[in-house]
Design a protein around this motif. Structure first.
Motif, short mmCIF file in Angstrom:
data_model
loop_
_atom_site.label_atom_id
_atom_site.label_comp_id
_atom_site.label_asym_id
_atom_site.label_seq_id
_atom_site.Cartn_x
_atom_site.Cartn_y
_atom_site.Cartn_z
N LEU A 16 -3.17 -2.76 -2.86
CA LEU A 16 -3.61 -1.79 -1.85
C LEU A 16 -2.45 -0.87 -1.44
N ASP A 17 -1.24 -1.45 -1.33
CA ASP A 17 -0.07 -0.61 -1.02
C ASP A 17 0.19 0.39 -2.14
N ASP A 20 -2.08 3.32 -1.93
CA ASP A 20 -2.12 4.01 -0.63
C ASP A 20 -1.25 5.26 -0.66
N ALA A 23 1.60 5.42 1.86
CA ALA A 23 2.62 4.35 1.85
C ALA A 23 4.04 4.90 1.98
N LYS A 329 -6.57 5.30 6.76
CA LYS A 329 -5.68 4.16 6.51
C LYS A 329 -5.89 3.07 7.56
N SER A 404 2.24 -1.83 6.44
CA SER A 404 1.79 -1.92 5.05
C SER A 404 0.77 -3.06 4.92
#
Ligand SMILES: *Cc1c(COP(=O)(O)O)cnc(C)c1O
Length: 424
Positions: A16-17, A20, A23, A329, A404
């Motif tokens: 997922l990070d 993103d 991030a 987010k 995060s």
């Protein structure tokens, strides 16, 4: 759950990070490098997982140098000349930057100063005075303590009655509840946009119009939404809104609050702390108080200049990322929190007391378990920092630009481990 399954949780978080696109912003905050990403190096000095950015946001790395430069240059160099050269304008200048980035408000309607509590007091008093024939202030039982205490005090001062709406602690004020509570007797309604305990996100436009139909004014408390939930104050025809800047706006401990007053209402409202900075001509030092035009009338004393500097960096960053991306987010983080809680914590007796519907949820998730007081105290010793809200609530606060998915997963795994280890 096997060790393999637990390891898989961190792999999912890492993915997922990786996906993103916000991030990259995380690197801009102080303290994130120290966090042992995905590890569990237990030490009170190393923050492994920060899940309380909704109480106090992390500082941006630019803030230290900025404050040092301010001391040397603006303060130490310009000295008293700084007021005319720039500082006098900062309360409205930075507020207008905030209005554009986060509030959905045109310029000239927002001001920074005082604390949330003091601004709420001033604005509730001003609104009550603007409806002199009406006798009630409406507020809900699960609103933030300072909000409830202020309403009690103002009702006593002004001879008004408090009409309490009983809200469920795992949700918040609904449109039906407000519609049933307001009427020709209502002077002012005080509502939190996102409930501090459950994270319930109220329908700001709808509640505002319900209060307006009854002829009442509404004061919105935006503490838990500003900087994480997009706002459209102008479009919703909001009267007055107040919010703090040390939560999702990362202004630092005790940074000053902000107030929005719709342009056409500004001349009608008179706030009770009529100090010299709210005067039409403060430096005339004349006899008799005469309120300034526009937002300046809601000031009382000398503006807190140093306290406004850090938030300005965060406001610019939110503007750059875009508040709608920040919200996306935030939703992804709260959804992942619920997903992991279902897997890791529900089997251990943990209950989610925040709304399941992301559209009705702000940027934190509250979990309940009878052992959370002990668990949170132990986690703090390990550098895992959620917060505890009595009697049983553990709040997982997600600050979209600095939290995060890995940090979140690490924290929830630590909650699971602490629940599994015996008390004592
Ligand atoms: C954090 C918070 C406050 C804080 O008020 P201060 O005057 O800054 O202490 C007020 N209302 C709500 C809803 C909050 O979440």
């Amino acid at each position: 759950m096997s060790d393999q399954q637990l390891a898989h949780v961190l792999e999912r978080a890492a993915q997922l990070d990786a996906d993103d696109h916000l991030a990259v912003y995380r690197e801009l905050f102080v303290g994130v490098d120290a966090a042992a990403e995905g590890g569990a190096a237990a030490s009170a000095d190393v923050v492994v997982s920060y899940l309380d950015g909704n109480s106090l946001g992390r500082p941006l790395k630019t803030v230290g140098p900025l404050l040092a430069a301010f001391v040397e240059g603006a303060w130490g160099g310009r000295l008293i000349r700084g007021w005319d050269e720039q500082w006098m304008r900062l309360p409205t200048l930075i507020a207008d930057e905030l209005a554009a980035a986060c509030l959905g408000a045109a310029s000239g309607q927002t001001l920074i100063g005082d604390s949330t509590t003091v601004l709420l007091y001033k604005m509730l008093r001003a609104c009550a005075a603007a409806r002199p024939d009406r006798t009630e202030i409406v507020v809900d039982t699960d609103n933030f303590p300072t909000d409830r205490y202020l309403v009690e005090g103002i009702a006593a001062e002004r001879g008004l009655t408090v009409r309490w709406i009983t809200t469920a602690p795992d949700s918040g004020l609904t449109t039906d509840q407000l519609a049933a509570a307001v009427g020709p007797q209502t002077a002012v309604v005080l509502v939190s946009h996102v409930a501090y305990r459950s994270g319930y996100l109220t329908d700001l436009a709808e509640l505002t119009s319900i209060a307006h139909e009854a002829g009442a004014l509404v004061v919105w408390d935006l503490c838990h939404s500003v900087g994480s939930v997009p706002l459209e104050l102008d479009a919703a025809n909001v009267d007055v809104a107040v919010g703090c800047t040390y939560k999702y706006l990362n202004g630092g401990p005790g940074s000053p609050a902000f107030v929005y007053v719709r342009r056409d209402l500004q001349g009608e409202l008179r706030q009770p702390v009529q100090g010299w900075f709210g005067h039409a001509d403060p430096f005339a030092m004349g006899p008799g108080y005469e309120p300034a035009a526009g937002m300046a009338r809601f000031q009382s004393g000398t503006p807190p200049v140093i306290g406004m500097l850090a938030m300005r960096e965060m406001i610019a960053l939110i503007g750059q990322a875009g508040i709608h991306s920040v919200r996306a987010k935030s939703v992804a983080l709260t959804e992942f929190t619920i997903e992991l809680t279902d897997e890791l914590l529900t089997p251990l007796g943990v209950v989610i007391t925040s709304p399941q519907d992301a559209g009705r949820r702000g940027s934190h998730v509250t979990l309940d378990h009878p052992e959370f007081r002990r668990v949170v105290a132990e986690l703090w010793q390990q550098g895992v920092l959620p917060d505890f809200r009595a009697p049983f609530g553990l709040r997982v606060g997600l600050s979209p630009l600095s939290t995060s998915f890995t940090e979140l997963a690490t924290g929830l795994l630590a909650v699971r481990a602490a629940l599994q280890s015996p008390a004592g």
